[in-house]
Design a protein around this motif. Structure first.
Motif, PDB file in Angstrom:
ATOM      1  N   VAL A   1      -5.233  -4.383   0.934  1.00  0.00           N
ATOM      2  CA  VAL A   1      -5.201  -3.704   2.230  1.00  0.00           C
ATOM      3  C   VAL A   1      -5.168  -4.761   3.329  1.00  0.00           C
ATOM      4  O   VAL A   1      -6.172  -5.446   3.564  1.00  0.00           O
ATOM      5  N   PRO A   2      -4.051  -4.930   4.032  1.00  0.00           N
ATOM      6  CA  PRO A   2      -3.971  -5.921   5.108  1.00  0.00           C
ATOM      7  C   PRO A   2      -4.890  -5.548   6.274  1.00  0.00           C
ATOM      8  O   PRO A   2      -5.208  -4.376   6.481  1.00  0.00           O
ATOM      9  N   MET A   3      -5.291  -6.562   7.032  1.00  0.00           N
ATOM     10  CA  MET A   3      -6.192  -6.340   8.166  1.00  0.00           C
ATOM     11  C   MET A   3      -5.505  -6.665   9.489  1.00  0.00           C
ATOM     12  O   MET A   3      -6.163  -6.902  10.505  1.00  0.00           O
ATOM     13  N   ASP A   4      -4.180  -6.635   9.487  1.00  0.00           N
ATOM     14  CA  ASP A   4      -3.431  -7.020  10.672  1.00  0.00           C
ATOM     15  C   ASP A   4      -3.246  -5.890  11.674  1.00  0.00           C
ATOM     16  O   ASP A   4      -2.835  -6.124  12.810  1.00  0.00           O
ATOM     17  N   LYS A   5      -3.535  -4.646  11.283  1.00  0.00           N
ATOM     18  CA  LYS A   5      -3.377  -3.495  12.162  1.00  0.00           C
ATOM     19  C   LYS A   5      -4.621  -2.620  12.078  1.00  0.00           C
ATOM     20  O   LYS A   5      -5.330  -2.643  11.065  1.00  0.00           O
ATOM     21  N   PRO A   6      -4.880  -1.822  13.111  1.00  0.00           N
ATOM     22  CA  PRO A   6      -5.992  -0.864  13.016  1.00  0.00           C
ATOM     23  C   PRO A   6      -5.758   0.117  11.868  1.00  0.00           C
ATOM     24  O   PRO A   6      -4.630   0.560  11.641  1.00  0.00           O
ATOM     25  N   LEU A   7      -6.835   0.441  11.163  1.00  0.00           N
ATOM     26  CA  LEU A   7      -6.735   1.365  10.036  1.00  0.00           C
ATOM     27  C   LEU A   7      -7.230   2.752  10.423  1.00  0.00           C
ATOM     28  O   LEU A   7      -8.280   2.911  11.054  1.00  0.00           O
TER      29      LEU A   7
ATOM     30  N   LYS B   1     -17.664 -10.802   5.622  1.00  0.00           N
ATOM     31  CA  LYS B   1     -16.971 -11.496   4.530  1.00  0.00           C
ATOM     32  C   LYS B   1     -16.807 -10.563   3.335  1.00  0.00           C
ATOM     33  O   LYS B   1     -15.754 -10.549   2.678  1.00  0.00           O
ATOM     34  N   GLY B   2     -17.839  -9.786   3.049  1.00  0.00           N
ATOM     35  CA  GLY B   2     -17.747  -8.830   1.950  1.00  0.00           C
ATOM     36  C   GLY B   2     -16.668  -7.793   2.190  1.00  0.00           C
ATOM     37  O   GLY B   2     -15.934  -7.413   1.264  1.00  0.00           O
ATOM     38  N   ILE B   3     -16.554  -7.337   3.426  1.00  0.00           N
ATOM     39  CA  ILE B   3     -15.492  -6.379   3.775  1.00  0.00           C
ATOM     40  C   ILE B   3     -14.126  -7.008   3.559  1.00  0.00           C
ATOM     41  O   ILE B   3     -13.228  -6.413   2.944  1.00  0.00           O
ATOM     42  N   GLU B   4     -13.948  -8.220   4.065  1.00  0.00           N
ATOM     43  CA  GLU B   4     -12.656  -8.909   3.920  1.00  0.00           C
ATOM     44  C   GLU B   4     -12.291  -9.094   2.452  1.00  0.00           C
ATOM     45  O   GLU B   4     -11.133  -8.880   2.062  1.00  0.00           O
ATOM     46  N   ASP B   5     -13.253  -9.463   1.629  1.00  0.00           N
ATOM     47  CA  ASP B   5     -12.988  -9.689   0.203  1.00  0.00           C
ATOM     48  C   ASP B   5     -12.573  -8.395  -0.487  1.00  0.00           C
ATOM     49  O   ASP B   5     -11.642  -8.382  -1.301  1.00  0.00           O
ATOM     50  N   GLN B   6     -13.270  -7.304  -0.190  1.00  0.00           N
ATOM     51  CA  GLN B   6     -12.948  -6.025  -0.812  1.00  0.00           C
ATOM     52  C   GLN B   6     -11.548  -5.554  -0.417  1.00  0.00           C
ATOM     53  O   GLN B   6     -10.762  -5.111  -1.268  1.00  0.00           O
TER      54      GLN B   6
ATOM     55  N   GLU C   1       6.776   2.369   1.114  1.00  0.00           N
ATOM     56  CA  GLU C   1       7.557   1.160   0.798  1.00  0.00           C
ATOM     57  C   GLU C   1       7.312   0.059   1.808  1.00  0.00           C
ATOM     58  O   GLU C   1       7.238  -1.121   1.461  1.00  0.00           O
ATOM     59  N   THR C   2       7.153   0.431   3.096  1.00  0.00           N
ATOM     60  CA  THR C   2       6.948  -0.573   4.143  1.00  0.00           C
ATOM     61  C   THR C   2       5.486  -0.994   4.266  1.00  0.00           C
ATOM     62  O   THR C   2       5.176  -1.954   4.986  1.00  0.00           O
ATOM     63  N   GLY C   3       4.596  -0.266   3.613  1.00  0.00           N
ATOM     64  CA  GLY C   3       3.174  -0.595   3.701  1.00  0.00           C
ATOM     65  C   GLY C   3       2.473   0.017   4.891  1.00  0.00           C
ATOM     66  O   GLY C   3       1.300  -0.294   5.153  1.00  0.00           O
ATOM     67  N   ASP C   4       3.162   0.905   5.632  1.00  0.00           N
ATOM     68  CA  ASP C   4       2.511   1.586   6.748  1.00  0.00           C
ATOM     69  C   ASP C   4       1.524   2.645   6.250  1.00  0.00           C
ATOM     70  O   ASP C   4       0.581   3.005   6.947  1.00  0.00           O
ATOM     71  N   VAL C   5       1.777   3.160   5.051  1.00  0.00           N
ATOM     72  CA  VAL C   5       0.853   4.075   4.390  1.00  0.00           C
ATOM     73  C   VAL C   5       0.469   3.450   3.054  1.00  0.00           C
ATOM     74  O   VAL C   5       1.339   3.001   2.302  1.00  0.00           O
ATOM     75  N   LEU C   6      -0.828   3.417   2.769  1.00  0.00           N
ATOM     76  CA  LEU C   6      -1.310   2.860   1.514  1.00  0.00           C
ATOM     77  C   LEU C   6      -2.099   3.919   0.744  1.00  0.00           C
ATOM     78  O   LEU C   6      -2.946   4.614   1.319  1.00  0.00           O
ATOM     79  N   LEU C   7      -1.808   4.043  -0.531  1.00  0.00           N
ATOM     80  CA  LEU C   7      -2.593   4.871  -1.441  1.00  0.00           C
ATOM     81  C   LEU C   7      -3.498   3.932  -2.227  1.00  0.00           C
ATOM     82  O   LEU C   7      -3.029   3.111  -3.010  1.00  0.00           O
ATOM     83  N   VAL C   8      -4.801   4.044  -2.016  1.00  0.00           N
ATOM     84  CA  VAL C   8      -5.759   3.112  -2.587  1.00  0.00           C
ATOM     85  C   VAL C   8      -6.739   3.885  -3.464  1.00  0.00           C
ATOM     86  O   VAL C   8      -7.351   4.860  -3.017  1.00  0.00           O
ATOM     87  N   VAL C   9      -6.887   3.460  -4.716  1.00  0.00           N
ATOM     88  CA  VAL C   9      -7.843   4.091  -5.613  1.00  0.00           C
ATOM     89  C   VAL C   9      -9.258   3.733  -5.158  1.00  0.00           C
ATOM     90  O   VAL C   9      -9.610   2.557  -5.072  1.00  0.00           O
ATOM     91  N   GLY C  10     -10.054   4.763  -4.854  1.00  0.00           N
ATOM     92  CA  GLY C  10     -11.383   4.537  -4.306  1.00  0.00           C
ATOM     93  C   GLY C  10     -12.506   4.756  -5.292  1.00  0.00           C
ATOM     94  O   GLY C  10     -13.594   5.180  -4.896  1.00  0.00           O
ATOM     95  N   ASN C  11     -12.270   4.476  -6.571  1.00  0.00           N
ATOM     96  CA  ASN C  11     -13.343   4.656  -7.557  1.00  0.00           C
ATOM     97  C   ASN C  11     -14.403   3.562  -7.470  1.00  0.00           C
ATOM     98  O   ASN C  11     -15.451   3.672  -8.083  1.00  0.00           O
ATOM     99  N   SER C  12     -14.122   2.497  -6.719  1.00  0.00           N
ATOM    100  CA  SER C  12     -15.113   1.455  -6.466  1.00  0.00           C
ATOM    101  C   SER C  12     -15.893   1.816  -5.206  1.00  0.00           C
ATOM    102  O   SER C  12     -15.319   1.924  -4.113  1.00  0.00           O
ATOM    103  N   GLU C  13     -17.205   1.999  -5.349  1.00  0.00           N
ATOM    104  CA  GLU C  13     -18.015   2.359  -4.198  1.00  0.00           C
ATOM    105  C   GLU C  13     -18.026   1.257  -3.137  1.00  0.00           C
ATOM    106  O   GLU C  13     -18.037   1.530  -1.937  1.00  0.00           O
ATOM    107  N   LYS C  14     -18.026   0.010  -3.574  1.00  0.00           N
ATOM    108  CA  LYS C  14     -18.034  -1.094  -2.614  1.00  0.00           C
ATOM    109  C   LYS C  14     -16.746  -1.125  -1.799  1.00  0.00           C
ATOM    110  O   LYS C  14     -16.760  -1.436  -0.601  1.00  0.00           O
TER     111      LYS C  14
END
Length: 402
Positions: A212-218, A201-206, A278-291
């Motif tokens: 970050v969608p969870m519909d495809k393998p990351l 649940k914590g993973i899903e919330d983060q 634009e399509t969301g196949d690549v995501l740039l995510v700021v990772g300054n949050s350790e969680k």
């Protein structure tokens, strides 16, 4: 407050008892760590845990941050790159700014400790501004296999004043440096927000909070946006993988206060990924949050680390601890962690097709990915936890101070 006792049931009790014993001859000794940033990057993360643990076992350890201008950090970033083999115009002005910032900082930083530990090149020149009455140690976290010759000659003038140099790999030891050189692998804190256990649940919330969608393998790379991490090359790998498996690429990047190149690299990656962003196949995510980093590393099917150069790469260590399969470059300190085919995969950084092949293979064979992850976690438990690093530091301090 992090305490050594918190690691019971993670490492054997015998390990903890040995650490307490190593610390006895150091009770009350005053040690100071100096580096250039308190957040972003592996050095700051290590010091945050290490300094607390040193204090907990009886060593009076402090941590100070070098204050510098934007120009200074641009210069020292170019030094960092050049020490790893990049080109550099080493002008007299750059040398002058570098020395002046260190001299100015020394004016309001009183160092009368029993031992001084300086991390990386930024505060290296501080030693010029003090009358040495104690051991000074330079902890270099950078790959020094092929440094820019003129810059190395310049910096070596400061290094010669040190009593010991600590490297992350024996490959970085310098034959032309007549100072005692010591090997010490970096390590992670398994109890930090980045590495501690987290619920599904914590993973899903983060992931939901970060979009970050969870519909495809990351597939994920966690790193600074830095040319040495080759994020553009990771995009090329993803393009080939996506031809075989419907998946998503996450570039989870962090920003350090002493790294002025991040914005430039961000724009390059944007251009490289183009429509896939634009399509969301690549995501740039700021990772300054350790969680968030923790959640992404745990949820990802494969972690990629396509670095061109690496000092050690704790992002690999973190992923291995979480039992996630890793495909990484055979550079720097990474092969000290990964045994190819047993607890991960190693490839030459220019082998884009090889990276794509291994990532695709692991996405198609989750049982193999699980087994690699299991072996990887055990490797970290045995070799790359902060308790082992604390023990190494105590050994070094005992040797140099007693």
């Amino acid at each position: 407050m992090l305490r050594l006792e918190d690691f019971r049931h993670i490492v054997p009790d015998e390990t903890l008892a040995e650490i307490y014993a190593r610390a006895r001859s150091l009770y009350g000794r005053h040690v100071i760590h100096l580096n250039a940033t308190y957040q972003g990057g592996g050095v700051a993360e290590i010091l945050y845990s290490l300094v607390m643990l040193m204090n907990d076992v009886g060593v009076d350890a402090g941590w100070r941050i070098l204050h510098g201008s934007q120009e200074f950090f641009e210069i020292t970033k170019s030094f960092h790159n050049a020490l790893q083999g990049a080109k550099l115009n080493l002008s007299e002005r750059k040398k002058r700014v570098y020395r002046r910032v260190n001299e100015d900082f020394a004016r309001f930083t009183h160092i009368d400790h029993d031992c001084v530990i300086v991390h990386d090149p930024q505060p290296l020149a501080l030693i010029r501004s003090y009358r040495k009455t104690q051991p000074w140690i330079w902890r270099c976290h950078i790959d020094l296999t092929e440094p820019h010759a003129e810059l190395w000659d310049f910096l070596k003038g400061f290094v010669l004043k040190y009593d010991q140099v600590v490297m992350s790999s024996e490959k970085y030891f310098k034959k032309d440096l007549p100072v005692d050189q010591r090997l010490m692998y970096p390590a992670i804190n398994p109890l930090s927000p980045k590495n501690m256990a987290i619920s599904d649940k914590g993973i899903e919330d983060q992931l939901a909070h970060a979009g970050v969608p969870m519909d495809k393998p990351l597939i994920t790379q966690v790193s600074r946006l830095d040319p040495w991490k080759d994020p553009e090359g990771v995009v090329d790998v993803f393009k080939l993988v996506r031809e075989q498996v419907d998946c998503r690429l996450v570039l989870c990047y962090n920003v350090a206060s002493d790294d002025p190149e991040g914005l430039q690299m961000y724009k390059k990656v944007q251009r490289k990924a183009n429509k896939m962003l634009e399509t969301g196949d690549v995501l740039l995510v700021v990772g300054n949050s350790e969680k968030l980093v923790n959640a992404i590393q745990r949820h990802s099917k494969v972690i990629v680390q396509k670095s061109i150069k690496e000092g050690f790469c704790l992002a690999v260590t973190e992923a291995m601890w979480k039992g996630t399969a890793v495909v990484a470059s055979n550079v720097g300190g990474i092969p000290s962690q990964i045994e190819d085919g047993r607890n991960g995969y190693l490839l030459e950084p220019q082998d884009t097709e090889g990276f794509a092949d291994r990532v695709t293979r692991l996405l198609k064979d989750p049982d193999e990915a699980t087994e690699l992850g299991r072996q990887a976690r055990e490797t970290v438990r045995q070799k790359f936890l902060i308790t082992r690093l604390l023990s190494d530091y105590l050994d070094m301090l005992n040797a140099i101070m007693n």
